[in-house]
Scaffold this motif. Structure first.
Motif, PDB file in Angstrom:
ATOM      1  N   VAL A  43       0.860  -1.184   0.000  1.00 15.86           N
ATOM      2  CA  VAL A  43       0.000   0.000   0.000  1.00 15.86           C
ATOM      3  C   VAL A  43       0.896   1.234   0.000  1.00 15.86           C
ATOM      4  N   ASP A  44       0.733   2.089  -0.990  1.00 13.78           N
ATOM      5  CA  ASP A  44       1.518   3.316  -1.102  1.00 13.78           C
ATOM      6  C   ASP A  44       0.624   4.504  -0.752  1.00 13.78           C
ATOM      7  N   LEU A  45       0.936   5.177   0.368  1.00 17.06           N
ATOM      8  CA  LEU A  45       0.133   6.288   0.852  1.00 17.06           C
ATOM      9  C   LEU A  45       0.766   7.643   0.572  1.00 17.06           C
ATOM     10  N   ALA A  48      -1.485  10.200  -1.131  1.00 16.53           N
ATOM     11  CA  ALA A  48      -2.608  10.562  -0.265  1.00 16.53           C
ATOM     12  C   ALA A  48      -2.159  11.503   0.844  1.00 16.53           C
ATOM     13  N   ALA A  57      -3.064   9.835   6.786  1.00 16.60           N
ATOM     14  CA  ALA A  57      -3.465   8.690   5.967  1.00 16.60           C
ATOM     15  C   ALA A  57      -2.792   7.462   6.539  1.00 16.60           C
ATOM     16  N   SER A  59      -2.669   2.922   6.528  1.00 16.51           N
ATOM     17  CA  SER A  59      -3.062   1.653   5.919  1.00 16.51           C
ATOM     18  C   SER A  59      -3.780   0.813   6.959  1.00 16.51           C
ATOM     19  N   ALA A 100      -7.205   1.185   3.637  1.00 14.15           N
ATOM     20  CA  ALA A 100      -6.565   2.428   4.026  1.00 14.15           C
ATOM     21  C   ALA A 100      -7.642   3.434   4.409  1.00 14.15           C
ATOM     22  N   ALA A 102      -8.191   7.932   5.152  1.00 19.31           N
ATOM     23  CA  ALA A 102      -7.634   9.281   5.077  1.00 19.31           C
ATOM     24  C   ALA A 102      -8.489  10.214   5.910  1.00 19.31           C
ATOM     25  N   ILE A 114      -8.314   9.321  -0.776  1.00 23.22           N
ATOM     26  CA  ILE A 114      -8.494   7.869  -0.880  1.00 23.22           C
ATOM     27  C   ILE A 114      -8.281   7.413  -2.321  1.00 23.22           C
ATOM     28  N   VAL A 117      -4.609   6.545  -3.186  1.00 18.96           N
ATOM     29  CA  VAL A 117      -3.911   5.414  -2.561  1.00 18.96           C
ATOM     30  C   VAL A 117      -3.648   4.342  -3.618  1.00 18.96           C
TER      31      VAL A 117
END
Length: 226
Positions: A43-45, A48, A57, A59, A100, A102, A114, A117
């Motif tokens: 998961v790449d935040l 976000a 933000a 996960s 995730a 936010a 969102i 993400v």
């Protein structure tokens, strides 16, 4: 008998949780898995967290150990409930998982964040039929729920064996009921306000008490939405 609650709705004076605004209120949006059964690889935040108005933000993995399990209101003794959100160790996700979330200054900003993400999913076989779900070799949805059987519920009364022996006719009937969950018009909307005395006031659209996992004192307020 006349219904007493209709007048405020037909005159546009009904009050919902979303109508209540608190000073400095922030908004949270949740990203859920689009797959019925999948493994979350990453998961790449970053995008976000950099979005306008975003305060935080996270996960779903970062919530592990901080929130409880999803437990139904009525639990049959012996029921095995799935454990909390997905974690890096299992990486499991379903269509109800919080992948995730936010928190932002406005609802629109939270939903925009969102959408930024980036999630890497590995889709798995899904179980969509109850009878197929308990057969040998069926995909297992939760590690702590063997054979996808959460509970076995048996009820009975009287002397069934005697009744069968004495009956002129014995009829076997299998019934399949649709899932039915009556609920209110407003979807899951919750307002949490910290108070000066260290308590938390919760306003929600449900008519049941809110329980905080860590045992924090709360005061529940229910708008006149029903």
């Amino acid at each position: 008998m006349r219904r007493r609650e209709d007048f405020k709705f037909v005159t546009g004076k009904g009050r919902y949780t979303d109508d209540i605004k608190a000073p400095g209120m922030l908004h949270m949006a949740v990203l859920r898995s689009p797959h019925a059964h999948a493994v979350i690889k990453q998961v790449d935040l970053s995008a976000a967290n950099a979005a306008p108005g975003v305060r935080l933000a996270l996960s779903g993995a970062e919530l592990a150990g901080k929130i409880g399990s999803i437990v139904p209101n009525w639990i049959i003794p012996g029921t095995k409930c799935r454990t909390g959100p997905w974690s890096p160790s299992t990486g499991f996700a379903s269509s109800v998982e919080c992948v995730a979330l936010a928190i932002a200054e406005t609802q629109a900003m939270a939903h925009d964040a969102i959408g930024l993400v980036d999630v890497d999913y590995e889709t798995l076989a899904a179980v969509i039929d109850e009878e197929a779900a308990i057969r040998d070799g069926a995909p297992q949805l939760h590690d702590n729920v063997a054979n996808n059987i959460a509970t076995i519920y048996r009820i009975g009364g009287g002397d069934y064996s005697k009744a069968v022996r004495e009956a002129d006719q014995v009829i076997a009937l299998r019934l399949a009921n649709n899932r039915l969950i009556p609920t209110c018009m407003e979807t899951r909307s919750i307002l949490a306000e910290p108070n000066a005395d260290g308590t938390l006031t919760i306003t929600c659209r449900a008519k049941c008490p809110i329980c905080i996992a860590d045992g924090s004192p709360t005061r529940s307020v229910f708008p006149n939405i029903s």
